[in-house]
Write an enzyme that holds these catalytic residues in place. Structure first.
Site, PDB file in Angstrom:
ATOM      1  N   SER A 230       0.820  -1.207   0.000  1.00 39.28           N
ATOM      2  CA  SER A 230       0.000   0.000   0.000  1.00 39.28           C
ATOM      3  C   SER A 230       0.854   1.257   0.000  1.00 39.28           C
ATOM      4  O   SER A 230       1.952   1.292   0.570  1.00 39.28           O
ATOM      5  CB  SER A 230      -0.922   0.014   1.224  1.00 39.28           C
ATOM      6  OG  SER A 230      -0.216   0.378   2.392  1.00 39.28           O
ATOM      7  N   GLU A 250       6.523  -0.068  -4.970  1.00 38.13           N
ATOM      8  CA  GLU A 250       5.510  -0.422  -5.958  1.00 38.13           C
ATOM      9  C   GLU A 250       4.155  -0.442  -5.265  1.00 38.13           C
ATOM     10  O   GLU A 250       3.865  -1.326  -4.462  1.00 38.13           O
ATOM     11  CB  GLU A 250       5.815  -1.792  -6.575  1.00 38.13           C
ATOM     12  CG  GLU A 250       4.881  -2.190  -7.697  1.00 38.13           C
ATOM     13  CD  GLU A 250       5.199  -3.569  -8.237  1.00 38.13           C
ATOM     14  OE1 GLU A 250       4.279  -4.408  -8.291  1.00 38.13           O
ATOM     15  OE2 GLU A 250       6.375  -3.804  -8.584  1.00 38.13           O
ATOM     16  N   CYS A 284      -2.362  -4.550  -8.900  1.00 32.26           N
ATOM     17  CA  CYS A 284      -2.115  -3.106  -8.795  1.00 32.26           C
ATOM     18  C   CYS A 284      -2.416  -2.348 -10.078  1.00 32.26           C
ATOM     19  O   CYS A 284      -2.594  -1.130 -10.049  1.00 32.26           O
ATOM     20  CB  CYS A 284      -0.680  -2.857  -8.353  1.00 32.26           C
ATOM     21  SG  CYS A 284       0.578  -3.467  -9.475  1.00 32.26           S
ATOM     22  N   GLU A 379      -8.246   2.937  -5.214  1.00 32.54           N
ATOM     23  CA  GLU A 379      -8.061   1.600  -5.758  1.00 32.54           C
ATOM     24  C   GLU A 379      -9.016   0.624  -5.080  1.00 32.54           C
ATOM     25  O   GLU A 379      -8.948   0.412  -3.868  1.00 32.54           O
ATOM     26  CB  GLU A 379      -6.615   1.149  -5.549  1.00 32.54           C
ATOM     27  CG  GLU A 379      -6.310  -0.195  -6.174  1.00 32.54           C
ATOM     28  CD  GLU A 379      -4.862  -0.608  -5.961  1.00 32.54           C
ATOM     29  OE1 GLU A 379      -4.351  -1.368  -6.799  1.00 32.54           O
ATOM     30  OE2 GLU A 379      -4.258  -0.169  -4.966  1.00 32.54           O
TER      31      GLU A 379
END
Length: 481
Positions: A230, A250, A284, A379
């Site tokens: 996260s 990432e 992701c 997200e």
């Protein structure tokens, strides 16, 4: 009986409570893993740092290559068993877990290819009076101790992307797997050791609490920090790193797709469905926002819903399953709250919108949710695809670029001009043309921009980041003038 793993850190024991691992599909206990107390964390850091400081004991290049090649071979030979175990632990359907095992093996092969084809460089000398009688070149050396923190959604290949390059670069590595999926990581480390890697060069550590994890990551003996997870956690940890520690982060995105009025809808539909519902949306760069020409938006959304309703949702270890569970019940509740919020705000619910079990959520398609809803701005990390009606390509691009996250994006069109316009104007590290946003191969650069990350992933790029370029400048009157 659940599989029980003790510490894979040689030379020390722990008094911490073990971690119980549950299968996300039915919440049954499938494993128990030792966790690390402060003594274990310190022992791991001291061991790894000692290996790096002892230059005479570094792993020779030929040995690193041999280990990586053998590990890749072992992975492939046990592919089906690893795929089933990974599917059970992480919830990714077997059909996709099989692909992940193959990718993990290929990731190790890419490490070898990189070592055999990339090296130092010759630095031009003699081009000025002050540089005459000199020659210069660089060679690579390991940067130092690598600490890697990984995520649950690709429990084998993400570990391969963090540990493989560290071994290739010659770095001792401490790996912290996600607490939801440590078993796959530990099996991978066992394979590396079976392939010839000395135990102490790759140490799996699951600290007993978050404070100890932070202490491990921010220790001044750490030279490189690799994080997948996260944004909130990643950026917070980066702010606490010791001076000189390099890092790669990432995080996630809210991946946008632009579907132009001239797009081949029949071609685009199955690709967007796969990109949105693959691994129950827990990717992701999963397709989340689809901006569609107003003239075809309703038709497209309805057809996408039909595809979603046909997808087989169920036990991830079954070969026919297309969509598996979410990683835990809390995620199911969160996603349902977000969907209900969007519907209350005016979104049309075309399919799904309901939990199917404690961890299963029906694949969901929403048409025109509010721009301020959480499904539009954050997200989802779940099986939810949002379709938005737009009046022009420029409006689609503007809305796609409106969030603080930026990762991979896509455009579907028959027009080269439209494809190039989107490529130049979409704020993304990669723009897929006539493909979904979740496309990736393991040698390509993979980078989150803005809040979505820091640095560049992909095997060759990670190896590069885990090395230093050390230059020699040689002066002699015998060097050509």
């Amino acid at each position: 009986m659940p599989h029980r793993y003790g510490l894979l850190v040689p030379g020390i024991s722990t008094k911490s409570e073990p971690l119980l691992v549950r299968a996300p599909f039915d919440r049954t206990a499938i494993g128990e893993v030792a966790t690390a107390d402060a003594k274990v964390v310190e022992h791991a850091l001291k061991t790894a740092y000692g290996l790096y400081r002892n230059r005479d004991g570094w792993l020779p290049l030929a040995k690193r290559i041999a280990i990586l090649e053998e590990a890749a071979s072992i992975l492939l030979s046990r592919g089906e068993k690893l795929a089933v175990e990974s599917a059970r632990e992480g919830g990714k359907p077997l059909v996709d877990s099989r692909v992940e095992v193959a990718r993990a093996a290929d990731s190790l092969k890419i490490c070898v290819e990189t070592l055999r084809t990339q090296a130092g460089e010759v630095i031009p000398m003699g081009t000025t009076a002050s540089s005459t009688n000199r020659m210069a070149f660089t060679q690579t050396e390991p940067i130092g101790v690598v600490v890697a923190v990984s995520a649950f959604n690709h429990p084998l290949n993400l570990i391969a992307h963090q540990v493989g390059p560290a071994i290739a670069a010659g770095c001792p590595v401490i790996i912290k797997p996600a607490k939801a999926t440590p078993l796959t990581c530990l099996r991978f480390i066992e394979i590396l050791r079976e392939a010839g890697l000395p135990d102490e060069w790759c140490l799996p550590v699951i600290p007993e609490n978050n404070e100890l994890s932070t202490k491990m990551v921010t220790d001044p003996r750490v030279a490189f920090f690799s994080f997948i997870g996260s944004a909130r956690v990643g950026w917070d940890l980066r702010s606490k790193l010791a001076p000189g520690t390099r890092c790669a982060l990432e995080h996630g995105g809210v991946a946008p797709v632009v579907l132009a009025g001239d797009a081949d809808v029949a071609y685009a539909l199955p690709l967007i469905a796969k990109g949105g519902f693959y691994h129950a949306g827990q990717v992701c760069v999963s397709v989340q926002r689809v901006y569609v020409d107003r003239g075809i938006a309703g038709h497209f959304a309805e057809e996408l819903a039909k595809l979603a309703q046909k997808m087989i949702v169920g036990d991830p270890t079954m070969p026919e399953t297309e969509i598996g569970p979410l990683i835990d019940p809390a995620e199911t509740r969160r996603i349902h709250d977000w969907v209900e919020e969007a519907v209350a705000g005016g979104a049309q619910l075309l399919c799904g919108g309901q939990p199917m079990s404690e961890t299963m959520y029906a694949p969901t398609v929403l048409l025109d949710p509010p721009g301020t809803a959480r499904v539009s701005t954050q997200e989802v990390f779940g099986p939810v695809v949002c379709v938005y009606s737009v009046d022009s390509i420029d409006q689609a691009i503007e809305r796609a670029n409106s969030l603080p996250v930026a990762f991979q994006a896509a455009v579907f069109t028959r027009s080269l001009e439209t494809a190039l316009r989107c490529y130049h104007r979409l704020e993304a590290s990669a723009v897929m043309v006539n493909d979904h946003t979740a496309f990736r191969v393991d040698w390509m650069p993979f980078a989150g921009l803005r809040a979505s990350g820091h640095g560049v992933g992909g095997i060759p790029h990670t190896i590069h980041d885990m090395q230093v370029r050390k230059m020699m400048v040689l002066r002699s009157k015998e060097i050509a003038r």
